[in-house]
Enzyme design. Structure first.
Site: not given
Length: 281
Positions: A124-126
């Protein structure tokens, strides 16, 4: 694609391949009563992406479709401008994770080294590891204005159709999916992952390998439409995004800037158009 690795708890004993799910015994409580039952949970492992021998990113991901993931990530992060700039991709499994060793065009590798980025991604972290604001917020060029158009009935039907391709979600309830809707209104490809960004990268990689025209279809995602999702889609020229959940304000601004049609809360009860409705018919 499942990945073969030496024996470990993450290996499917029947196939000898890296398993995408695991069976565990859990305590299930209902109406105040406890019972011990078997459950199926999704696997996630560290995936190290290497370019010309240099480690660039370590992402937590579902160990499936990793060639698609490698190409899609390379394109959506602007490391490559075209699929042909990826010369080789070798999957090297290990007990602690998987190395994806890529050989890319020299010009692209030189540009990559200049960015001096060393990402450590999490589900969920880009943006983890971006060193400057400019690296964190990229602005792709506008996509083709005359792309495919869709009715809302086609979009709603696509959401139901793509569920049949979400095998891991049906087993575990823990994965996101990204699907491609062609001009005829049919879901032609679905990719899954514990991370929504990863699912999208896998889909884009598979479509790019098949030389898909990104202007001639729509992206359907089972997550919120974050800024990174719009950025990745716009980078390769996707002009239509339909998400099951909400977008962020930054995602809406980027969709307006890049001429991306953006829908949110696409469910049986209705939908919300947040940006550029001209691709609706």
């Amino acid at each position: 694609m499942n990945i073969r690795i030496p024996p470990s708890p993450n290996v499917d004993e029947a196939t000898g391949e890296y398993a995408t799910s695991a069976r565990v015994t859990v305590e299930r409580w209902r109406d105040g009563k406890r019972e011990a039952v078997d459950d199926v949970v999704a696997e996630e492992v560290p995936i190290a992406l290497e370019y010309n021998g240099i480690s660039h990113a370590v992402m937590m991901a579902t160990p499936a479709d990793l060639e698609d993931f490698a190409l899609g990530f390379s394109l959506t992060e602007g490391i490559l401008a075209a699929p042909g700039e990826l010369y080789e991709c070798e999957i090297v499994p290990g007990c602690e994770g998987v190395q994806v060793q890529m050989r890319i065009a020299t010009e692209r590798f030189v540009a990559l080294k200049e960015k001096r980025r060393n990402l450590t991604g999490r589900t969920g972290c880009g943006l983890c590891g971006a060193e400057t604001l400019e690296q964190a917020v990229r602005h792709p060029k506008a996509v083709a204005h005359d792309g495919a158009r869709f009715t809302i009935a086609q979009i709603h039907a696509a959401l139901e159709q793509m569920q049949g391709g979400q095998r891991l979600q049906q087993l575990t309830g823990a994965t996101h999916a990204a699907a491609w809707l062609d001009e005829e209104g049919k879901i032609v490809l679905v990719r899954e992952d514990v991370g929504r960004h990863n699912a999208l990268d896998k889909l884009i990689g598979a479509l790019a390998e098949a030389r898909t025209d990104f202007a001639r279809g729509a992206l359907i995602i089972t997550s919120r439409a974050s800024y990174e999702m719009v950025q990745k889609a716009a980078t390769v020229g996707i002009g239509f995004i339909a998400a099951i959940s909400a977008p962020t304000a930054l995602a809406i601004r980027l969709a307006e800037e890049t001429d991306v049609t953006l829908l949110g809360f696409v469910r049986k009860q209705g939908h919300v158009v947040y940006a550029r409705p001209h691709r609706m018919r």
